[in-house]
Every structure is written in structure tokens, then in C-alpha cells.
Design a protein around this motif. Structure first.
Motif, PDB file in Angstrom:
ATOM      1  N   VAL A 176       0.848  -1.201   0.000  1.00  0.00           N
ATOM      2  CA  VAL A 176       0.000   0.000   0.000  1.00  0.00           C
ATOM      3  C   VAL A 176       0.879   1.245   0.000  1.00  0.00           C
ATOM      4  O   VAL A 176       1.961   1.272   0.587  1.00  0.00           O
ATOM      5  CB  VAL A 176      -0.925  -0.021   1.243  1.00  0.00           C
ATOM      6  N   LEU A 356      -6.331  -6.515   0.399  1.00  0.00           N
ATOM      7  CA  LEU A 356      -5.154  -5.723   0.033  1.00  0.00           C
ATOM      8  C   LEU A 356      -4.215  -6.464  -0.911  1.00  0.00           C
ATOM      9  O   LEU A 356      -3.251  -5.879  -1.407  1.00  0.00           O
ATOM     10  CB  LEU A 356      -4.380  -5.298   1.288  1.00  0.00           C
ATOM     11  N   SER A 361      -7.181  -7.078  -5.349  1.00  0.00           N
ATOM     12  CA  SER A 361      -7.470  -5.656  -5.561  1.00  0.00           C
ATOM     13  C   SER A 361      -7.716  -5.351  -7.026  1.00  0.00           C
ATOM     14  O   SER A 361      -8.611  -4.575  -7.376  1.00  0.00           O
ATOM     15  CB  SER A 361      -6.310  -4.801  -5.039  1.00  0.00           C
ATOM     16  N   LEU A 374      -2.161   0.835  -4.527  1.00  0.00           N
ATOM     17  CA  LEU A 374      -1.094  -0.154  -4.427  1.00  0.00           C
ATOM     18  C   LEU A 374       0.164   0.323  -5.140  1.00  0.00           C
ATOM     19  O   LEU A 374       0.094   0.865  -6.239  1.00  0.00           O
ATOM     20  CB  LEU A 374      -1.540  -1.479  -5.037  1.00  0.00           C
TER      21      LEU A 374
END
Length: 430
Positions: A176, A356, A361, A374
Motif C-alpha cells: 500500500v 489488500l 485488488s 497499491l
């Protein structure tokens, strides 16, 4: 091109002004064009974090902002779960979210991933944040995970509605953006992990409006251009329209409490009504592709979604999106939390970590149209892999924009009432 069927409204399209208030938090005030606006609230932002131990909402809620980042307390009796625990077996994981703001295929994939634990995901929906908070507070349904916004962080923490996170269960946070590993609204990501990000800008079809709107000295001026009267729309969201008007007129504080700035925005919005007669809608994501509208204020994710709603015989290459290319426009994000009332806190942590993951994602992005933050997802790969057509590359959100952009923040109740009064006057004439 990512294959995805047409589908109904999703979270950003259901936001509307009703999501901006908690029931009972404030009352509407009258606001006529010739009346001065009330003074700024004395309950503006307070600095720093509050002391631990306050499990109920304080008399004055803290308002986190990029200039006033907050590390929230961990209340006694609501400490993070221990490390090394197995996910709950035979669990019904209750996920609470806006309709269609999560790909149901991703939910099914999660159940398969944790088949050894015989987990079942129960997906429940709300229409706006007041409804969600009321239901969560009631405790009538033990929801485990929810998708919420930083506009409500103080209420969530001081109301003991969310659990602090044990980071050991969420290693996928490593992919992230750094901005969300220590966000201003939740320093140290003690309670939240990011979900998706977006900007607010202008969308149009260039076969219906051949002008390059983004090439104007001030693209926001298009909403005050009589040439497009009856062809355009603004979002059905008071904060977005007032914020856009402030930016158009050279301001930068889209959360202002200054009565003079709010009065000027009100007057400019009423001028817009008289010049271009804009519609007020949240359906630009379908109306623009289908040619019902030529141009609309919209969120970046809605224009990315728009590629799936083109009429037969019309190519998505005619779609365009503009937001300030230097990132100095309105920008925002939503996040995921583990709810304290849930019965499966370990499985809930695993669900956040699963969401995540890059592949998950990306699959979800291909369905909801809103970009996950990301590191492994670059503007080039999003276009090359078909998630965003080249003509909508301007809808990509960049990390640095969260350093210079303007998020919509929680407001003190008195100031929120002024915004709502302006909005009601505007909508009455629309």
C-alpha cells in the motif's frame, strides 16, 4: 478490456448529501441570498490526540486533517486481538457496505480461499453513512467488517464501534502507498486500512462536446458557460459542488468556515443556475456514456466505470476526464475497518489482508472502477492491462496528489448546517 457486465448503482453514486450528517447531529438553518452567513464555528479543529480512556464521544469531536493528523486512543477494554490466533472456524463473516461497492466474485473467492475453515460471508448493505452508523451502534447485527470514511473517525473511535488492528495479520499492507500506512486521519493505521481512492473532476464525451475542456485556462468555468446550458450536470453532493465552486473562484479551502467565502460560493452557484441550468445528478457514469448528458462533474471512478455503459456502436474512446493535472483538486479515499461488535475478529483481519492483495485488488478494481492505492499498480500497467482506456488515463490517481490535493473533511455542526442551507437553496432552483 476488462470484461464486466452492466450493474446497478455503487457506493460513490449513492453518497449524496444525506451521507454527510449523523442523525441528530445538527439542524438545518435558513439561508437566503440577501442574508449574511453565520460566523465560523468556535468548535473548529483541535490539535493532537485525546487522552486514552474516553469510550464515549467527547463534547467536541476532534477533526483530523492533513495539517492536524491524529493518532487516536485505544480505549481500555478494546485492545487489539492477540497475535498467532487461528481464524474462527464455521464462521459467518458479516460484511457491511454500500450496494455494489465490492465485487461479489471476490467475496466468493475469499470463501474458497478459507474453505478449510468453512467460512461463509454474509454481505449486507446500507444506503448512507447515517444509516450505517445507526445500525452499527444498535448492535442488532454483529457485523465484522465495514467500508467507511474518515469523515466519521472520531465517532467510530470514541463510540467504541471499531477494533484497533493487530498488524501481524495484515502483511499485505506492505504494497500500500506510504500515505496510507500512516494516514493523517489514523496515524499509524491503528484502526483502518485503505480501500479505494478517487479524484473529483469533469467528464464528457468528445463527440458531443468537441472542445477540449481541460485546455481551458479554468476548466471549471464550463459550468458557467451558457453555450452548454441544459447539457451538463453537477454532482448531487453539497460538499463537492461547493468545493468545486471555491476552487473555480481561486480558493483552496474546500472546508472553509469563513462566511464571506461561503457567501461568495453561494452567489456563484446561483449564478451558475441562471446561466447553464445544470442538472443535479449522480448518474453521470451512465448518462455521459449514453449521451443523456454531454458533460458532468463526476468522480474519477465513475468515468472509468462509464466505459462499460457505452451504447451499441459507440466506442469508449470518446470519453474524457479532467481533474487538475498537478493534483491540486479534490481527492479522497475510503477505508476498511473491523467492527468491535463482530463475532469473528481474527477472520475479519484475514479478510482485510485478503482485500489488500494485488490480484484481489485488481479483480475488484475491474468491477467497481475505483482504484486501489497499491505500489505495484502503476498508471502504465492500468492502461496496458485494460483497466483504464488510454483516453481516460487522466482518471488515474497518483500518490503525490494526497500531499497537495484537497480532501473533504468533517465539519463542525454549525458550519455543516451552513453548507446544507446553501445546498438546499441551490437545489430548490435547479
Amino acid at each position: 478490456m476488462v470484461d464486466r457486465p452492466h450493474r446497478p448503482l455503487s457506493r460513490r453514486r449513492l453518497l449524496q448529501a444525506s451521507a454527510l450528517a449523523v442523525p441528530g447531529a445538527w439542524a438545518l438553518t435558513a439561508c437566503a441570498r440577501d442574508q449574511p452567513l453565520g460566523g465560523p464555528s468556535s468548535a473548529a479543529t483541535s490539535a493532537g490526540g485525546a487522552s486514552s480512556g474516553a469510550a464515549s464521544e467527547p463534547a467536541q469531536l476532534q477533526i483530523a486533517s492533513p495539517s492536524n493528523p491524529v493518532k487516536w486512543p485505544i480505549n481500555p477494554g478494546n485492545e487489539p486481538i492477540a497475535s498467532g490466533l487461528e481464524p474462527e472456524a464455521n464462521a459467518t463473516l458479516r460484511v457491511y457496505n454500500y450496494p455494489d461497492y465490492l465485487d461479489k466474485a471476490v467475496v466468493k473467492d475469499f470463501q474458497k480461499e478459507y474453505a478449510d475453515y468453512n467460512v461463509k460471508v454474509e454481505y449486507s448493505t446500507f444506503n448512507d453513512y447515517p444509516e450505517a452508523l445507526t445500525k452499527i451502534r444498535s448492535g442488532t447485527v454483529p457485523y465484522d467488517v465495514s467500508f467507511l470514511s474518515y469523515n466519521y473517525m472520531a465517532r467510530l473511535v470514541y463510540g467504541d464501534l471499531i477494533r484497533p488492528l493487530n498488524h501481524d495479520y495484515i502483511p499485505n499492507i506492505a504494497d500500500v502507498w506510504e500515505e496510507f500506512q500512516n494516514p493523517w486521519y489514523d496515524q499509524g493505521w491503528q484502526y483502518t486500512v485503505p480501500y479505494v481512492i478517487y479524484t473529483t473532476g469533469i467528464g464528457w464525451r468528445n463527440d458531443l462536446i468537441p472542445e477540449d475542456i481541460g485546455a481551458r485556462p479554468n476548466p471549471y468555468d464550463v459550468f458557467w458557460d451558457s453555450k452548454y446550458a441544459g447539457e451538463l450536470a453537477v454532482l448531487d453532493d453539497d460538499r463537492e459542488v461547493i468545493g468545486m465552486t471555491i476552487l473555480r473562484d481561486g480558493g483552496t479551502d474546500v472546508n472553509t468556515a469563513d462566511p464571506a467565502a461561503l457567501g461568495a460560493a453561494r452567489d456563484a452557484m446561483l449564478e451558475m443556475l441562471s446561466i447553464s441550468q445544470p442538472r443535479v445528478t449522480i448518474t453521470g457514469y451512465t448518462d455521459i456514456p449514453e449521451g443523456v448528458l454531454s458533460l458532468s462533474q463526476c468522480w474519477s471512478g465513475d468515468m472509468i466505470t462509464g466505459q462499460y455503459y457505452m451504447p451499441e456502436g459507440v466506442d469508449a474512446s470518446v470519453l474524457r476526464y479532467w481533474s487538475p493535472p498537478d493534483g491540486r483538486g479534490m481527492v479522497g479515499n475510503d477505508f476498511m475497518v473491523v467492527l468491535k461488535g463482530g463475532e469473528n475478529p481474527v477472520m475479519a483481519h484475514h479478510f482485510l489482508n485478503y482485500m489488500l492483495g494485488k490480484d484481489v485488488s485488481l479483480k475488484n478494481f475491474g468491477w467497481v472502477g475505483y482504484q486501489p492505492p497499491l505500489r505495484s499498480l502503476t498508471p502504465e500497467t492500468m492502461v496496458a492491462d485494460g483497466y483504464i482506456p488510454a483516453n481516460l488515463a487522466t482518471a488515474v490517481v497518483k500518490p503525490e496528489w494526497f500531499q497537495v490535493g484537497y480532501p473533504i473533511l468533517e465539519l463542525p455542526p454549525e458550519v455543516e448546517a451552513e453548507y446544507q442551507a446553501i445546498w438546499q437553496q441551490f437545489k430548490a432552483g435547479a
